[in-house]
Design a protein around this motif. Structure first.
Motif, PDB file in Angstrom:
ATOM      1  N   PRO B   8       0.813  -1.221   0.000  1.00  0.00           N
ATOM      2  CA  PRO B   8       0.000   0.000   0.000  1.00  0.00           C
ATOM      3  C   PRO B   8       0.845   1.270   0.000  1.00  0.00           C
ATOM      4  O   PRO B   8       1.677   1.469   0.890  1.00  0.00           O
ATOM      5  CB  PRO B   8      -0.808  -0.115   1.293  1.00  0.00           C
ATOM      6  N   SER B 337      -7.725  -3.618   5.113  1.00  0.00           N
ATOM      7  CA  SER B 337      -7.707  -3.941   3.694  1.00  0.00           C
ATOM      8  C   SER B 337      -9.121  -4.192   3.169  1.00  0.00           C
ATOM      9  O   SER B 337      -9.496  -3.725   2.099  1.00  0.00           O
ATOM     10  CB  SER B 337      -6.819  -5.184   3.509  1.00  0.00           C
ATOM     11  N   GLN B 342      -6.600  -0.134  -0.179  1.00  0.00           N
ATOM     12  CA  GLN B 342      -5.199   0.221   0.023  1.00  0.00           C
ATOM     13  C   GLN B 342      -5.030   1.415   0.970  1.00  0.00           C
ATOM     14  O   GLN B 342      -4.073   1.481   1.733  1.00  0.00           O
ATOM     15  CB  GLN B 342      -4.557   0.551  -1.328  1.00  0.00           C
TER      16      GLN B 342
END
Lengths: 88, 524
Positions: B8, B337, B342
């Motif tokens: 991420p 998540s 992200q």
């Protein structure tokens, strides 16, 4: 020094007077939930199980309210002690 | 790493910003004129800032990742950790926060040594601080290794080394002042992350606590991925995991009283300007951490809810695999998540990073105080000049910080909250009895203090690490409550015996003056 001993006992009694019932309440909740498991888990309040209410939710606001009051009172006792000491 | 999973970007940006902030504050606060500046931020920290820093110190990987993880794993029984961690502050507020601040020393060994005029008590105190803090540091490094390793694509070992180096540098340079400012920011990142993890499912998705618990209670069938049978009625009822009342009570006592014996938390009360400010600080802490501990078991239950429904709720394959393989430590990142993609995963990773960074920093300061101030200065060289003391503090910080690496490697396969629970057990049985009795019982003697410390250290050490060798009635999941009671008894009996043998001469000569400092009007 006798005065200090009186102050110490007063503060200790105040702390124990709040602390013992509070800790008994927290441990009591656990004993209730674990020893009377069948009864407690079968009760729902607003569709939410009683044991969740007690352990996951209700303890927090009760603790906040009780100890905000406690700190106000304990600090007031300290102010009183300081005033007496300055007077002496 | 699995195909389809991306590191991420948000996490990298947030961690980068946090590190940049850390560098700035560390450089700003690098000049420490005295050791009081280094260890205690000059004793001038405002209550709200101190409360945020203490909460950040306290909400470690165990709270951020572990409480939701243990609720995910064990359902209702996991909530005992949240409640125990929260209630822990009450003993501290009632019995220790104000008197310890009024006594006004640097560290916990300082208190026991100066209260009883005993070098032995100081050395035992140092051993206790190191024992508690290093046991506490191990799960933080475990959290660092697991989350950073998995989410940022690092090997477990590499992640641990990187984290240990970062924290060591900023604590060594910034001392308590830099650490406090960093912890303030870190608290709001980790609190914000947990708030979003609860807000999105509860408000935006409509997964109320009631609906989630009801669904779980009625679920009976195989778990996805593993195929193991899941009995929801047992999971949402007491005694699913904590089947022995003896174990449950001992764990609860350890969590309730362990906080008041944690050196890295106690040392923060010395940074308050006075005793009344120390009490006010605890109230802010109770409000902040209370909100956190209401949210995190809910998040753990929500993750169990989505895990059991898997495909129906659109949970991706890599999220299901994480939960099946390491849900106990990764439930929170999976929640990030799943609910926020992200971006939220990035915020959660930054929150975990903040939790680990702030707690390990606090632990390093506490251990550095024990080694540098208590051992090197007070035992070996009391006449050391002030500037050299700051250097000693920094060298001790480097030494302790780097110890995090082997500790993290040792803890690799354990559960974070359970391991932290054991650190609480040591704190509850080692320091809590000695501090409470030392503050409130004028008839306590040097031998009583040493007996309490020895019973606490050896008792908890033997019952945790030598558990398998003990008879079954002495085997506890968490022995904290049991050893704590033994430690109280040891203090009482040893003090009574010493007074019986030596009369009033057994009591420290300045007991009355010390009681006046601890309980009388604040010294100017």
């Amino acid at each position: 020094m006798d005065r200090i001993e009186r102050i110490r006992k007063r503060q200790l009694n105040f702390a124990l007077g709040i602390g013992i019932p509070y800790f008994a309440f927290v441990i009591g909740i656990f004993l209730l939930v674990y020893l009377a498991k069948e009864t407690v888990t079968s009760v729902n309040i607003l569709d939410f199980p009683l044991h969740y209410w007690l352990v996951a939710v209700a303890v927090y606001p009760i603790t906040w309210a009780l100890f905000i009051w406690y700190v106000g009172k304990a600090n007031a006792i300290e102010d009183e002690i300081e005033t007496i000491a300055q007077g002496d | 790493m699995e195909a389809g999973y991306q590191i991420p970007v948000t996490a990298l940006v947030l961690i980068g910003l946090m590190l940049a902030f850390t560098v700035v504050t560390t450089v700003m606060f690098r000049k420490q004129k005295t050791s009081a500046d280094y260890y205690l931020a000059g004793r001038k920290v405002n209550s709200f800032i101190n409360a945020s820093a203490i909460s950040s110190d306290y909400l470690s990987a165990a709270s951020f990742l572990g409480v939701a993880g243990v609720a995910f794993l064990f359902g209702f029984d996991g909530i005992i950790y949240a409640l125990g961690f929260f209630v822990g502050y009450i003993a501290l507020l009632l019995f220790l926060a104000s008197p310890l601040r009024k006594f006004g020393r640097y560290t916990v060994p300082d208190f026991v040594s100066e209260r009883f005029h005993s070098k032995t008590a100081r050395i035992l105190g140092v051993i206790g601080v190191l024992f508690v803090s290093l046991f506490y540091m191990a799960p933080q490094m475990l959290g660092a290794g697991k989350v950073m390793g998995l989410l940022l694509g690092m090997e477990y070992d590499t992640a641990i080394i990187v984290i240990a180096l970062i924290i060591t540098v900023y604590v060594t340079v910034g001392g308590m002042k830099g650490t406090t400012v960093n912890q303030l920011v870190q608290f709001w990142i980790l609190f914000g992350a947990m708030f979003l993890l609860a807000f999105i499912p509860f408000v935006l998705k409509g997964y109320t606590y009631t609906d989630v618990v009801q669904f779980l209670a009625n679920f009976k069938g195989p778990e996805p991925e593993t195929g193991k049978m899941f009995d929801g009625a047992a999971y949402t009822a007491p005694a699913f995991w904590l089947t022995s009342l003896k174990d449950t009570l001992s764990l609860l006592l350890a969590l309730m009283f362990g906080t008041a014996g944690l050196p890295h938390i106690l040392v923060r009360f010395y940074t308050a300007p006075d005793g009344k400010a120390a009490r006010r600080t605890v109230i802010y802490v109770l409000l902040l951490i209370g909100m956190f501990y209401i949210l995190s078991p809910y998040v753990g239950h929500v993750i169990r809810y989505i895990y059991l429904q898997g495909d129906v709720l659109g949970v991706s394959q890599h999220q299901m695999t994480w939960l099946a393989e390491n849900g106990q430590n990764l439930a929170v990142p999976v929640a990030g998540s799943y609910f926020g993609g992200q971006i939220l995963l990035g915020i959660v990773v930054a929150g975990a990073f903040a939790a680990i960074l702030s707690t390990v920093a606090g632990l390093i300061i506490a251990c550095a105080g024990a080694i540098g101030h208590d051992l090197v200065v007070n035992v070996f060289n009391p006449n050391m000049p002030e500037i050299t003391r700051v250097k000693v503090a920094r060298v001790a910080s480097v030494f302790v910080g780097l110890l995090g690496i082997p500790l993290g490697l040792w803890a690799e396969n354990m559960q974070i909250a359970i391991l932290v629970g054991l650190a609480f057990a040591i704190a509850a049985s080692t320091f809590f009895p000695v501090l409470v009795m030392g503050v409130w019982w004028p008839r306590m003697t040097k031998n009583g203090a040493c007996a309490g410390l020895v019973v606490g250290i050896i008792g908890s050490f033997a019952m945790i690490l030598g558990k398998e060798m003990l008879p079954s009635f002495l085997q506890f999941t968490n022995p904290g409550g049991f050893v704590m009671i033994l430690s109280f008894i040891a203090i009482y009996v040893a003090s009574k015996m010493e007074v019986a043998a030596k009369g009033e001469a057994a009591l420290p000569h300045d007991t009355k003056e010390v009681m006046a400092i601890l309980h009388g009007p604040e010294q100017a």
